[in-house]
Design an enzyme around this catalytic site. Structure first.
Site, PDB file in Angstrom:
ATOM      1  N   CYS A 133      -4.367  32.402  30.235  1.00 46.72           N
ATOM      2  CA  CYS A 133      -3.358  32.637  29.192  1.00 46.72           C
ATOM      3  C   CYS A 133      -1.960  32.752  29.791  1.00 46.72           C
ATOM      4  O   CYS A 133      -1.573  33.811  30.294  1.00 46.72           O
ATOM      5  CB  CYS A 133      -3.712  33.902  28.420  1.00 46.72           C
ATOM      6  SG  CYS A 133      -2.519  34.308  27.136  1.00 46.72           S
ATOM      7  N   CYS A 136       0.265  35.382  28.159  1.00 47.74           N
ATOM      8  CA  CYS A 136      -0.086  36.772  28.495  1.00 47.74           C
ATOM      9  C   CYS A 136       0.379  37.114  29.912  1.00 47.74           C
ATOM     10  O   CYS A 136       0.886  38.210  30.153  1.00 47.74           O
ATOM     11  CB  CYS A 136      -1.588  36.996  28.439  1.00 47.74           C
ATOM     12  SG  CYS A 136      -2.415  36.293  27.020  1.00 47.74           S
ATOM     13  N   ASP A 137       0.171  36.213  30.849  1.00 45.99           N
ATOM     14  CA  ASP A 137       0.298  36.558  32.266  1.00 45.99           C
ATOM     15  C   ASP A 137       1.443  35.861  32.998  1.00 45.99           C
ATOM     16  O   ASP A 137       1.707  36.177  34.163  1.00 45.99           O
ATOM     17  CB  ASP A 137      -1.025  36.216  32.991  1.00 45.99           C
ATOM     18  CG  ASP A 137      -2.198  36.991  32.416  1.00 45.99           C
ATOM     19  OD1 ASP A 137      -1.970  38.123  31.948  1.00 45.99           O
ATOM     20  OD2 ASP A 137      -3.321  36.464  32.416  1.00 45.99           O
TER      21      ASP A 137
END
Ligand code: NDP
Length: 332
Positions: A133, A136-137
């Protein structure tokens, strides 16, 4: 007992909820405990969902769909389904909290789950440099060198997005041509921070506590080379999430749930499926949404043909279903 339970909260699940709620079916949506909103919660800007000429962020789009479903009376539960009993007139949906919900119809819209490379170190270093992701990261890799695996739209989208943070993004693809759409390819090719590695597979991931490199194997001549980097984003597609219905619903050769023609009808009466879980080909938010419409309409038609005493049981006040008065479709 409910008239309908919708399992899944991506574009298919929420669109089915909007239609089912407006048809006074008072749907219960089981949205998952951690992955509610589906894959679009992990994506950045969605440029191709109709009605948003300037694009919309994936999570914003999903929040709007949820709000639209709730506006018409859909009830959302943030829990996971652990077991399904789908045969018979009354379907039973077992939840992670130990509760059991009953309904006359179930719309199964669980989407798909990210594929893994299948390397031991991939699991060990997941969350420690290995990610599925970018949204997300990605921010953890500011000014770092990272790689994205895959040659589809997801990989190009992730790679392009990650250039916001990373100093350099290596795209590793097992073939010498991409599968991604022309627009996505052009954007990635034009990005000076992206370097392509053609005909290469990630055959190993290095790092004790954190990723510090990968091993690439050439798919043509078998030669091996190491690449130093801090992060590896895996974007190699997804498989339909069908584990809850194995042995109950028929699947296709591609592993999706088999439905009858252009309908959402599965092999079990009263059980309908929608979205990526039935779609091996298109997998778009807009097609999933359309598929959710089909499922809600199919469920509505099925309920209309059931014996009235059965439907009456699902309309008992004790179920908490809003009255017709409070649930009147707006704009109907
Ligand atoms: P795809 O299935 O389209 O692509 C997967 C890619 O990963 C392919 O290039 C494939 O290689 C490669 N791959 C698969 N397995 C492995 C493996 N074990 N090792 C190495 N590489 C592997 O998946 P996507 O997630 O990219 O896209 C899914 C769908 O979602 C598509 O329909 C796509 O158009 C859509 N999508 C649309 C977006 C948008 O419009 N904004 C954004 C993201 C996705 P190979 O080519 O050799 O098969």
């Amino acid at each position: 007992m409910r008239q309908t339970i919708i399992i899944g909260s991506g574009p298919a699940g929420y669109t089915a909820a909007i239609y089912a709620a407006r048809a006074n079916l008072a749907p219960l949506v089981i949205a998952s405990s951690v992955e509610f909103g589906g894959e679009l919660m992990k994506t950045t800007e969605v440029e191709n969902f109709p009605g948003f000429p300037d694009g919309i962020m994936g999570p914003d789009l999903m929040m709007k769909m949820q709000a639209q479903a709730e506006r018409f009376g859909a009830e959302i539960v943030y829990d996971d389904v652990v077991k399904l009993e789908l045969t018979g007139d009354v379907k039973r949906v077992h939840l992670g909290n130990g509760g059991v919900e009953e309904a006359l119809t179930v719309i199964y819209a669980t989407g798909s789950a990210y594929r893994k490379l299948g390397l031991d170190d991939e699991t060990r270093l997941s969350g420690y440099g290995v990610s599925w992701c970018a949204t997300c990261d990605g921010a953890f890799f500011r000014d770092k060198e990272i790689a994205v695996v895959g040659g589809g739209d997801s990989a190009m989208e992730e790679a392009t997005f990650l250039t916001r943070f990373a100093e350099k993004v290596h795209v590793v693809h097992r073939k010498d041509a991409l599968r991604a759409s022309a627009a996505m390819q052009e954007r990635a090719f034009a990005d000076p921070k992206i370097q392509f590695h053609w005909n290469k597979e990630v055959s190993g991931i290095h790092g004790d506590d954190l990723v510090d490199g990968v091993r690439l194997t050439d798919t043509v001549d078998g030669s091996v080379a190491d690449l130093d980097l801090s992060g590896l984003f895996i974007a190699i597609g997804a498989d339909p999430r069908t584990h809850l219905v194995h042995g109950q619903l028929e699947l296709t050769a591609e592993g999706t749930i088999r439905v009858d023609g252009r309908s959402s009808r599965t092999n079990l009466p009263g059980v309908f499926a929608a979205g990526d879980v039935i779609d091996p080909d298109y997998k778009q938010a807009a097609t999933a949404a359309g598929s959710g419409v089909v499922a809600a309409l199919d469920a509505e038609h099925y309920l209309a043909a059931l014996p009235t005493d059965l439907v009456a049981a699902a309309l008992q006040p004790s179920t908490g279903i809003p009255s017709t008065e409070t649930n009147t479709p707006v704009g109907a």
